[in-house]
Write a protein that holds these residues in place. Structure first.
Motif, short mmCIF file in Angstrom:
data_model
loop_
_atom_site.label_atom_id
_atom_site.label_comp_id
_atom_site.label_asym_id
_atom_site.label_seq_id
_atom_site.Cartn_x
_atom_site.Cartn_y
_atom_site.Cartn_z
N THR A 60 5.34 4.40 8.70
CA THR A 60 5.03 5.65 8.02
C THR A 60 3.73 5.49 7.24
N LEU A 103 0.66 6.20 4.51
CA LEU A 103 0.64 6.52 3.09
C LEU A 103 0.48 8.04 2.96
N SER A 104 1.38 8.65 2.25
CA SER A 104 1.37 10.11 2.11
C SER A 104 0.77 10.52 0.77
N ASP A 151 3.18 9.58 -1.84
CA ASP A 151 3.05 8.16 -2.19
C ASP A 151 1.86 7.96 -3.13
N ILE A 200 2.62 8.95 -6.62
CA ILE A 200 3.45 7.93 -7.27
C ILE A 200 2.56 6.80 -7.78
N LEU A 201 1.63 6.35 -6.94
CA LEU A 201 0.73 5.27 -7.33
C LEU A 201 -0.16 5.68 -8.51
N ASP A 204 -6.24 6.31 2.06
CA ASP A 204 -5.33 6.06 3.18
C ASP A 204 -5.91 4.94 4.04
N VAL A 247 -2.49 -1.57 0.10
CA VAL A 247 -1.10 -1.10 0.10
C VAL A 247 -0.54 -1.35 1.49
N ARG A 271 3.06 -1.37 4.08
CA ARG A 271 4.43 -0.89 4.32
C ARG A 271 4.89 -1.59 5.59
N GLU A 300 6.02 0.34 -8.22
CA GLU A 300 6.70 1.63 -8.24
C GLU A 300 6.88 2.22 -6.84
N LEU A 301 5.95 1.89 -5.97
CA LEU A 301 6.01 2.44 -4.61
C LEU A 301 7.08 1.78 -3.77
#
Length: 139
Positions: free
Chosen positions: A7, A9-10, A13, A16-17, A38, A107, A109, A137-138
């Motif tokens: 997925t 980075l939205s 997201d 949140i960061l 991104d 970042v 995932r 936090e992510l």
């Protein structure tokens, strides 16, 4: 050969960061700028505190871009570009907005690079800690 979809980075997201890095900086009393990019290096989110020095906007973006392009925290790259470092010519060899000061972190995932965050405005170690707090936090 199997391909595992990751997925990207939205915007959610990125928000949140931004919020987490801002909280960490605010708790330390440091006005900052925060940039989230991104995986393609495109801007997803940006925030500059009212009292943050103006150059922090550019530095946060360049830190994020550098962390993304080299897939490494900028804090880990500082010594590599010093005059006696193996990549000493990198900052000037490319026509790219690279910045080798702590505060940029890639970042990931599921082990894949999906973007980067950059923080500018505090001391380099502070900026790195604010970006690191955001990544926690992510998760």
């Amino acid at each position: 050969m199997s391909t595992i979809a990751v997925t990207p980075l939205s915007t959610a997201d990125a928000e949140i960061l931004i919020a987490a890095a801002h909280r960490a900086a605010q708790a330390a009393g440091v006005p900052v700028s925060i940039t989230v990019l991104d995986a393609g290096g495109h801007l997803l989110a940006f925030r500059r505190d009212d009292q943050a020095v103006l150059i922090s906007g550019e530095s946060s973006t360049r830190k994020a871009f550098t962390a993304l392009q080299l897939n490494a925290p900028t804090a880990d790259l500082v010594d590599l570009v010093k005059p006696d470092g193996p990549f000493h010519s990198l900052p000037t060899a490319l026509d790219r907005p690279l910045l080798f000061i702590a505060g940029g972190i890639p970042v990931h995932r599921d082990g894949r690079l999906i973007g980067a965050i950059g923080v500018g405005g505090g001391a380099p170690a502070q900026d790195h800690s604010f970006a690191s707090a955001a990544l926690k936090e992510l998760a």
